[in-house]
Design an enzyme around this catalytic site. Structure first.
Site, PDB file in Angstrom:
ATOM      1  N   TYR A 126     -84.605 -81.082  -3.514  1.00 35.82           N
ATOM      2  CA  TYR A 126     -85.485 -80.356  -4.433  1.00 35.82           C
ATOM      3  C   TYR A 126     -84.743 -79.303  -5.247  1.00 35.82           C
ATOM      4  O   TYR A 126     -85.350 -78.531  -5.970  1.00 35.82           O
ATOM      5  CB  TYR A 126     -86.618 -79.674  -3.664  1.00 35.82           C
ATOM      6  N   LYS A 193     -81.637 -86.036   9.628  1.00 37.61           N
ATOM      7  CA  LYS A 193     -81.135 -87.406   9.714  1.00 37.61           C
ATOM      8  C   LYS A 193     -79.603 -87.314   9.664  1.00 37.61           C
ATOM      9  O   LYS A 193     -78.943 -87.851   8.767  1.00 37.61           O
ATOM     10  CB  LYS A 193     -81.698 -88.235   8.560  1.00 37.61           C
ATOM     11  N   ASP A 226     -87.299 -89.401  11.645  1.00 36.86           N
ATOM     12  CA  ASP A 226     -88.239 -90.520  11.800  1.00 36.86           C
ATOM     13  C   ASP A 226     -88.884 -90.501  13.191  1.00 36.86           C
ATOM     14  O   ASP A 226     -90.099 -90.654  13.345  1.00 36.86           O
ATOM     15  CB  ASP A 226     -87.567 -91.869  11.501  1.00 36.86           C
ATOM     16  N   ASP A 250     -91.622 -80.474   3.210  1.00 34.39           N
ATOM     17  CA  ASP A 250     -92.733 -80.692   2.294  1.00 34.39           C
ATOM     18  C   ASP A 250     -93.647 -81.792   2.834  1.00 34.39           C
ATOM     19  O   ASP A 250     -94.871 -81.653   2.902  1.00 34.39           O
ATOM     20  CB  ASP A 250     -92.167 -81.083   0.918  1.00 34.39           C
TER      21      ASP A 250
END
Ligand code: NAD
Length: 356
Positions: A126, A193, A226, A250
């Site tokens: 972002y 991740k 995940d 977000d």
């Protein structure tokens, strides 16, 4: 009770002025001594001052250091940046804080959610480092990447860069620990991740681990994003503080809003070392604006977060208890929760519950 507090109030657009008026009524009933300074931002400010975020509004926030704002309509079309992104950058509001807690009288799949999402607000995908497909900039980036390390990127690819820094991570990790301690929370779960993106998410994780090694009072764990998402949906009650880079934060904060029952209920804050801006998660809801039926609870609970930030702990807890009392009573609620009460009827009931 603290002393006097100067607070900048930005009513915003659409349902903003309605929920802002409701929140002001409740907060003034909860604590004495708030000096409100009202300023414009959003579509109204654009019409009046020719600017979505007038300098005098920024100056008022800088002077009061604390603001509460209603939602703002971002005019669709080029040339306008989001006010929320602009505020974050101008005031360096690097931490987004969104609590999600099961509320009485609001049926959901899990009744045991009480967690807070702390999201890094300034870096990651972002950050806005974008190269459009086919642009000269993307072309030279492709050439540079090939020269640098033999990376091949397709000629028709658009590219978004994901910067995550040690300094940016350190401050959000410190913030998360301070927040956990101040709010008697015990477990911080970092989502990442790192296996696929060792240089960005991996850096976030390593930096967090280094800083958390000697903090025995708050337990720290990490999970691949995940796996974390799957567990969050299955057993949200096991989580306490989620500490996340910008993009994951977000997405998961909206997931958490969904877990506890909807947009009209979820408060939020954007916080930096110097300034803090509190706001509900929902938007300006043009479909119901002007009808007096918007749910004011998200804005009122954002106000409770603000009171706590101002050191008005008793007032903050009293507002939260009053919201719970009105919701569990079940009689006074806006149409989004299946009732037929007006925005101000809900605010009046919450203000009355403060003193009962
Ligand atoms: P929205 O949150 O305004 O509305 C989505 C749905 O939820 C609508 O049906 C609306 O009626 C309902 N809703 C939202 N808040 C409610 C409340 N307090 N009580 C009852 N119902 C409520 O989202 P949107 O329609 O995608 O966005 C509308 C505008 O708001 C857009 O211009 C968008 O840019 C802006 N927006 C601003 C912010 C912000 O300023 N923080 C956040 C999100 C969206």
């Amino acid at each position: 009770m603290g002393g006097r507090h100067r607070v900048t109030l930005i009513p915003g657009d659409g349902i903003g002025p309605e929920v802002a008026g409701a929140a002001r009524l409740v907060l003034d009933a909860a604590v004495s001594g708030i000096d409100w300074v009202e300023r414009d931002a959003g579509a109204g400010a654009l019409a009046e001052h020719g600017d979505l975020l007038p300098e005098e509004t920024l100056e008022a926030i800088r002077a009061s250091r604390v603001a509460i704002k209603g939602p703002i309509t971002t005019p669709v079309g080029s040339g306008f940046r989001s006010i929320n992104v602009a505020l974050r950058q101008e005031l360096d509001l690097f931490a987004a804080v969104r609590p999600a807690r099961s509320l009485p009288g609001v049926p959901t799949r899990h009744g045991t959610v009480d967690l807070v999402v702390i999201r890094e607000n300034t870096e990651d995908l972002y950050r806005g480092v974008e190269f459009a497909a086919g642009s000269p900039e993307a072309e030279s980036l492709r050439a540079e990447l090939r020269k640098l390390a033999g990376f091949e990127i397709r000629t028709d690819a658009g590219v978004t860069v994901k910067p995550i820094s040690v300094a940016g991570t350190r401050r959000i990790v410190r913030f998360a620990f301070e927040h956990a301690k101040a709010n008697r929370r015990r477990l911080i779960t970092v989502g990442h991740k790192a296996s696929i993106m060792p240089t960005s998410d991996g850096l976030f994780l390593r930096t967090a681990r280094e800083l958390t090694a000697d903090r025995g009072d708050v337990v720290f764990e990490d999970m691949q994003i995940d796996h974390l998402t799957a567990r969050l949906v299955r057993e949200p009650g096991r989580f306490d503080v989620l500490l996340l880079p910008n993009l994951y934060g977000d997405i998961l904060s909206d997931l958490c809003a969904g877990l506890v029952g909807g947009l009209g209920l979820i408060p939020g804050a954007n916080i930096g070392w110097e300034y803090a801006v509190f706001e509900p998660v929902h938007g300006s809801a043009p479909d119901i604006a002007g009808k007096g039926i918007a749910n004011p609870i998200a804005m009122i609970l954002s106000g409770a977060m603000m009171l706590r930030h101002l050191g008005e702990r008793d007032g903050a807890s009293a507002v939260e208890r009053a919201v719970d009392a009105v919701l569990s009573g079940g009689e006074v609620r806006t149409p989004d929760l299946g009732g037929s009460s007006s925005t101000m009827a809900v605010a009046d009931a919450i203000a009355a519950a403060l003193t009962s």
